[in-house]
Motif scaffolding. Sequence first.
Motif, PDB file in Angstrom:
ATOM      1  N   ALA A 133       0.815  -1.206   0.000  1.00  0.00           N
ATOM      2  CA  ALA A 133       0.000   0.000   0.000  1.00  0.00           C
ATOM      3  C   ALA A 133       0.852   1.262   0.000  1.00  0.00           C
ATOM      4  N   THR A 134       2.051   1.209   0.584  1.00  0.00           N
ATOM      5  CA  THR A 134       2.931   2.378   0.599  1.00  0.00           C
ATOM      6  C   THR A 134       3.260   2.841  -0.809  1.00  0.00           C
ATOM      7  N   SER A 191       1.564   1.588  -3.739  1.00  0.00           N
ATOM      8  CA  SER A 191       0.380   1.706  -4.593  1.00  0.00           C
ATOM      9  C   SER A 191      -0.318   3.042  -4.391  1.00  0.00           C
ATOM     10  N   ALA A 192      -0.160   3.639  -3.187  1.00  0.00           N
ATOM     11  CA  ALA A 192      -0.784   4.933  -2.938  1.00  0.00           C
ATOM     12  C   ALA A 192      -0.195   6.020  -3.823  1.00  0.00           C
ATOM     13  N   TRP A 193       1.095   5.889  -4.160  1.00  0.00           N
ATOM     14  CA  TRP A 193       1.711   6.888  -5.045  1.00  0.00           C
ATOM     15  C   TRP A 193       1.015   6.913  -6.405  1.00  0.00           C
ATOM     16  N   TYR A 194       0.654   5.740  -6.864  1.00  0.00           N
ATOM     17  CA  TYR A 194       0.031   5.616  -8.179  1.00  0.00           C
ATOM     18  C   TYR A 194      -1.493   5.660  -8.108  1.00  0.00           C
ATOM     19  N   LYS A 195      -2.031   5.812  -6.899  1.00  0.00           N
ATOM     20  CA  LYS A 195      -3.485   5.833  -6.691  1.00  0.00           C
ATOM     21  C   LYS A 195      -4.147   4.601  -7.287  1.00  0.00           C
ATOM     22  N   THR A 196      -3.448   3.485  -7.167  1.00  0.00           N
ATOM     23  CA  THR A 196      -3.961   2.226  -7.699  1.00  0.00           C
ATOM     24  C   THR A 196      -4.801   1.535  -6.638  1.00  0.00           C
ATOM     25  N   GLN A 211      -6.267  -1.038  -4.140  1.00  0.00           N
ATOM     26  CA  GLN A 211      -5.729  -2.247  -3.526  1.00  0.00           C
ATOM     27  C   GLN A 211      -6.855  -2.914  -2.750  1.00  0.00           C
ATOM     28  N   TRP A 244      -6.714   5.063 -10.933  1.00  0.00           N
ATOM     29  CA  TRP A 244      -7.371   5.886  -9.916  1.00  0.00           C
ATOM     30  C   TRP A 244      -8.840   6.148 -10.239  1.00  0.00           C
ATOM     31  N   HIS A 277     -11.734   3.965  -8.390  1.00  0.00           N
ATOM     32  CA  HIS A 277     -12.195   4.169  -7.014  1.00  0.00           C
ATOM     33  C   HIS A 277     -13.676   4.551  -6.983  1.00  0.00           C
TER      34      HIS A 277
END
Length: 867
Positions: free
Chosen positions: A172-173, A175-180, A182, A445, A448
């Motif tokens: 998650a650390t 994937s959050a950068w890429y707003k992917t 999870q 992203w 979501h």
Amino acid sequence: MGFSVGRRRFLNGIILVAVCHLLLLYKSLLMNCSIPDDPLPIPHEFYQPGDFIIGAVVSQVGFFYDEVSFTSQSTEELSELTMYRSVPKNYQHLLALAFAVKEINENPKILSNLTLGFHILNSYYAARMTYKATLSLFSTPQRFVPNFRCHSQNILIALVGGCISEITANVATLSAWYKTPQMVPNETHQYKGVVTLLQHFRWTWIGLFAVDDDKGDLFVRTMVPMLSQNGICCAFIYRLPYWAYTEEMADLVFQHGQSYNNITEGKANVFFVYGENPSFYSLRILLFTTTFLASPPLGKMWIVTSHWDFESPSMQKDWDIETFHGSISFTVHSNQPKGFKGFAQSIKPSWTRRDGFIQGFWEGSFSCSLDSSKREGEEKPCTGDENLETLPGTLFEMTMTGHSYSVYNAVYAIAHALHTSNKSILKHRRLAHGWKWAFQNVQPWQLHHFLSRISFNNSAGDTVHFNENREIVAGFDITNWLMLPNGSVVRVKVGKLDLQAPSGQELTINEDQIVWHNIFNQVLPLSVCNDNCYPGYMRKKKEGQAFCCYDCAPCQEGTISNQKDMNACVTCPEDQYPNKDKTQCIPRVVSYLSYKEALGAILATLAISLVFITILLLRMFLKHKDTPIVRANNRSITYVLLISLLLCFACALLFIGQPGKVTCLLRQTVFGLVFSVAISSILAKTIMVVLAFMATKPGSRMRTWVGKRMAVLIVLPCSFIQAGICVAWLSTSPPFPHVDMHSLDGKIILECNEGSASMFYCVLGYLAFLAIVSFFVAFLARKLPDSFNEAKFITFSMLVFCSVWVSFVPAYLSTKGKYMVAVEIFSILSSSAGLLAFIFFPKCYIIILKPELNSRDQLRRIRHERI
């Protein structure tokens, strides 16, 4: 100032040139896709191409040694150095993802004309390798250039979290950068379920196991206050190593050996464990090695969170797991999708060349080798036709587990979100020949928005949807684990934790289905700091110890405890009282002096008998009213005395029966008045004797006072004084019916409250004053010469009267309830009977048996002899 501006322009020029060079390099890479190969590719991966790629980081293989470096080792050196150890059971997570993708690609109703693919990499239970795997997912396959996308690369649209929370957090650390997106279920709700389970079985003294990392610290900080707020204490907190490498095993045993002995010797029979599969492997190492150190076996009740799946690495598959027999776990709710078992049965080592996990899984599960060139010793070759159904549950299960079911639902959720996104694009009137190209440009992203709104039914019949926190709503199954002697593991669902249920009804459990550890002989285990406090006792805190440790103190008077381990005894309702053991409240018995009971019947009979005797005496005296013995000492006063004594006997009946408002008003006042008349009459008779003697002297003026006038002047004022006291009593604080529930245990006393005790004792005091005066006057006149002198009889009667009422006061004050009433009735009857007997029986004797003495001549002769 000019120098600063010039330097700024120079730096801006350098940056502009650098940006131009980078843009040219990016264009060149984009046109040629000439990206160098990954210098250290992850050996264990499973890739299937598709228009959209779902990434996953799993944990099926781990390292023996903690010596991985990204700077000094090549792939070959890494493989030789680490000596992988496989966790076969986790292979099902890969199969669940592959099976879901297969079903979706074969379903024309979802993502028509588009395909899903997946890219699965291994984490090796290490943070460094997890970050490496995650960055590889955001790179071109077989390349390692994150955030660069070649034109031939499929789109990584979402990630599926791992079965270990630390791996998920590390993924998650990045994937959050890429707003992917999870996909991972929130499992923190199970803590409340565990607390409810502990309360259900009354387990208040438990051992707490937590993995020794940041997640374990957070768990302890969260769980310990939650347990305390619900009346549960921690006997100890044991920190489990997250992962034990080969070089750390010896230190693990020696460091934790003493702690193991303390655990086995404690009173806590229930262990609540927060940990994940790596910490489970470490615990098994500790339990396995302590058997060689003459340590006692660990027969406890284990409660584990959903992270544990009682799986065994290949090196531990032959180790005994009986210690965990009867354990209870909160597992992620699972069901069985149609076709999954058949899909799992079709898996063979050669089922696809893209699966980089199958070799380690197959060799670790069946203890054989697929590569003849690397076979060592007596290791048997794998035929490839081994049957997965023959594997024990610690290695592989043919039914889908909770973690695999979460993966399966997550893939479907992503597919439905893409499908909804597809319909949204078509709604905006894309050109028929360009909609697919436009759809393939969907960014991760953008999902979501669609993920938070989807809801669908999967092939297993369960509804999958998201809550307001954009988390998959997943309940938990309460599973009872049976560790069979042949190494098989059987999971039995004995309840569920439904997060959507009303408050207080989230937990459902069937106790009859639970199998406990053999050491408990199939009896519900106890886990308390000390023995229970049984009914009749309450818990008393031990100073300096946890609140779950207590002594047992008996309930105080008037209180009970009807359950085990009550914090305080409770007071019975007013109409009830504690039984002898102080375990329950018993209805009180209404108590008053009744005509139906023996004591009341005897006293009533005695009073009525004395009334009849008095009536007979009165009739006898009226019949012989002209005889000298009746006429002596004023026969009118005699009649008044007899009538007042008759009323004294009759007023005793007012004290028998259930007290009422009228009877309470009349009891003491009538008693006081009639006794005042009786004593006044006796005083008048006594004074009349004195006056009669004095009147016989020559020249005495007392003759004028001898007669009815004197008697009236004595009786009426004395009686009026008592009447005045009674009127004042009734005017200020009159007696009233009262219910006394506290004086006698088990009794509801119906009585007359005197209203004013001082007025009551004023009435008695005035009677005592009259009696004493009468006694002294009679005592002084007892030897006066007179015919039929009554003074000596009055003296004896008043002596009896005073003796009775002097004894009455202490007896009255020392008794309660109906016995207090009985004492007063007895005093009334006995004192009145004493007056009747000593004053009138001698005269009756003469009238009936000695009539010859009842003549005028005889009176003269007697008077002459006395003179």
